[in-house]
Design an enzyme around this catalytic site. Structure first.
Site, PDB file in Angstrom:
ATOM      1  N   ARG A 168      25.533 -36.082  64.121  1.00  0.00           N
ATOM      2  CA  ARG A 168      24.907 -37.409  64.025  1.00  0.00           C
ATOM      3  C   ARG A 168      23.404 -37.361  64.236  1.00  0.00           C
ATOM      4  NH1 ARG A 168      28.484 -40.133  61.101  1.00  0.00           N
ATOM      5  NH2 ARG A 168      30.576 -39.970  61.994  1.00  0.00           N
ATOM      6  N   GLU A 279      22.742 -46.933  54.049  1.00  0.00           N
ATOM      7  CA  GLU A 279      22.688 -45.803  54.971  1.00  0.00           C
ATOM      8  C   GLU A 279      21.230 -45.695  55.421  1.00  0.00           C
ATOM      9  OE1 GLU A 279      24.826 -42.137  53.830  1.00  0.00           O
ATOM     10  OE2 GLU A 279      23.058 -40.976  54.416  1.00  0.00           O
TER      11      GLU A 279
HETATM   12  C1  3EB Z   1      29.154 -41.112  57.511  1.00  0.00           C
HETATM   13  O1  3EB Z   1      28.790 -41.361  58.650  1.00  0.00           O
HETATM   14  C2  3EB Z   1      28.345 -41.703  56.402  1.00  0.00           C
HETATM   15  O2  3EB Z   1      28.054 -35.820  54.233  1.00  0.00           O
HETATM   16  O3  3EB Z   1      26.171 -35.016  54.967  1.00  0.00           O
HETATM   17  C3  3EB Z   1      25.997 -39.771  56.418  1.00  0.00           C
HETATM   18  C4  3EB Z   1      25.166 -38.676  56.655  1.00  0.00           C
HETATM   19  C5  3EB Z   1      27.144 -39.621  55.664  1.00  0.00           C
HETATM   20  C6  3EB Z   1      25.487 -37.420  56.121  1.00  0.00           C
HETATM   21  C7  3EB Z   1      26.981 -35.947  54.821  1.00  0.00           C
HETATM   22  C8  3EB Z   1      27.442 -38.356  55.142  1.00  0.00           C
HETATM   23  C9  3EB Z   1      26.633 -37.284  55.365  1.00  0.00           C
HETATM   24  O4  3EB Z   1      30.181 -40.454  57.260  1.00  0.00           O
HETATM   25  C10 3EB Z   1      28.038 -40.773  55.345  1.00  0.00           C
END
Ligand code: 3EB
Length: 292
Positions: A168, A279
């Protein structure tokens, strides 16, 4: 790569280094530049013949080969751009194919595909090759997870046969007594479920609530005060017509007159789950209290 929505004319992403010695390199489909402390590059590969799964695996294995030949061994932050990310190939969503190839490359390279994965964003473009931009450094970052969300690398298989490989957020020393924080692309996900489906305002709010948890955690872990109004934000919107609502909610949160509000970049891009409209990612620097 993604169309600009902000009324700014044009923007570009610049990662500056004050080192005089920068060298450029090539490794398979990856091109990169490094000053020996930081490394920045892009792996670019057409996925139309070989398929996205294979393309993702190759792009990442070239990135890992590049890093293993460099003192900048540690991935800090990735930006993945996948064309038609929500379209189906052979009965599976393209983002899910991408996740299979990406995770396989991490496993093949002996890099952690779970705890300790780098920060990342994954967005959809209309067309073009797979593009994986990457930033690496000498120090392993501290990966952060959000207690409000299931770690993406532990998502249940309802979201695809292999989970996404990212953390994250990532926290790393930036020299001169500063820490750098990279908050991954953050969406309206609580637990592992998408929430506020169809409501861009509330999705923006929920994304910001998730980012706030990460910002506070980063401040605690680094003893460096990362302030929301001092971070640099990029807001990705699936629909250009959602800009006014998303912007209003965002500016309310960071302060209408803040540098963060003035300098935020809004881009049109598909989000990797079909039910997500927005996003948001952010990065910034803060001085460690007491100095280092
Ligand atoms: C999520 O939280 C939303 O596959 O590298 C956000 C950031 C998301 C990176 C990735 C996917 C990715 O799942 C999507």
């Amino acid at each position: 790569v993604a169309p600009l929505l902000s009324p700014m004319g044009s923007v570009f992403d610049a990662w500056c280094s004050n080192a005089s010695q920068q060298t450029t390199h090539r490794q398979g489909c990856a091109r990169y530049i490094s000053d020996g402390v930081w490394l920045w590059g892009c792996a670019e590969i057409d996925d139309s013949d070989r398929g996205l799964r294979d393309a993702a695996q190759r792009a990442y294995s070239d990135v890992f080969a590049a890093l293993s030949a460099s003192p900048c061994h540690h991935l800090l932050r990735l930006w993945n751009f996948v064309s038609q990310i929500n379209a189906m190939d052979d009965g599976l969503e393209r983002y899910r194919h991408f996740n299979i190839g990406r995770q396989q490359a991490f496993l093949d390279a002996g890099r952690s595909a779970f705890d300790g994965a780098p920060a990342a964003s994954a967005l959809g473009t209309r067309q073009g090759p797979l593009r994986v931009f990457f930033l690496a450094g000498r120090q392993a970052p501290l990966s952060l997870e959000n207690p409000r969300q299931v770690s993406a690398y532990h998502y249940p298989d309802a979201y695809g046969p292999r989970p996404p490989t990212f953390s994250r957020a990532a926290l790393v020393g930036a020299g001169g007594g500063r820490s750098a924080l990279f908050i991954s692309g953050t969406a309206s996900i609580v637990g592992h479920a998408s929430v506020h489906v169809g409501d861009v305002g509330r999705q923006t709010q929920e994304s910001l609530a998730n980012m706030e948890v990460l910002r506070q955690l980063a401040t605690k872990k680094s003893a460096a005060p990362f302030l929301a109004q001092n971070l640099s934000y990029t807001v990705y919107l699936r629909h250009a017509h959602d800009m006014a609502v998303a912007r209003h909610v965002f500016e309310q949160a960071v302060g209408r007159d803040s540098a963060a509000a003035r300098e935020a970049v809004y881009l049109q891009a598909d989000v990797c789950r079909a039910d997500l409209l927005v996003e948001i990612e952010a990065h910034g620097f803060a001085a460690t209290e007491g100095g280092v």
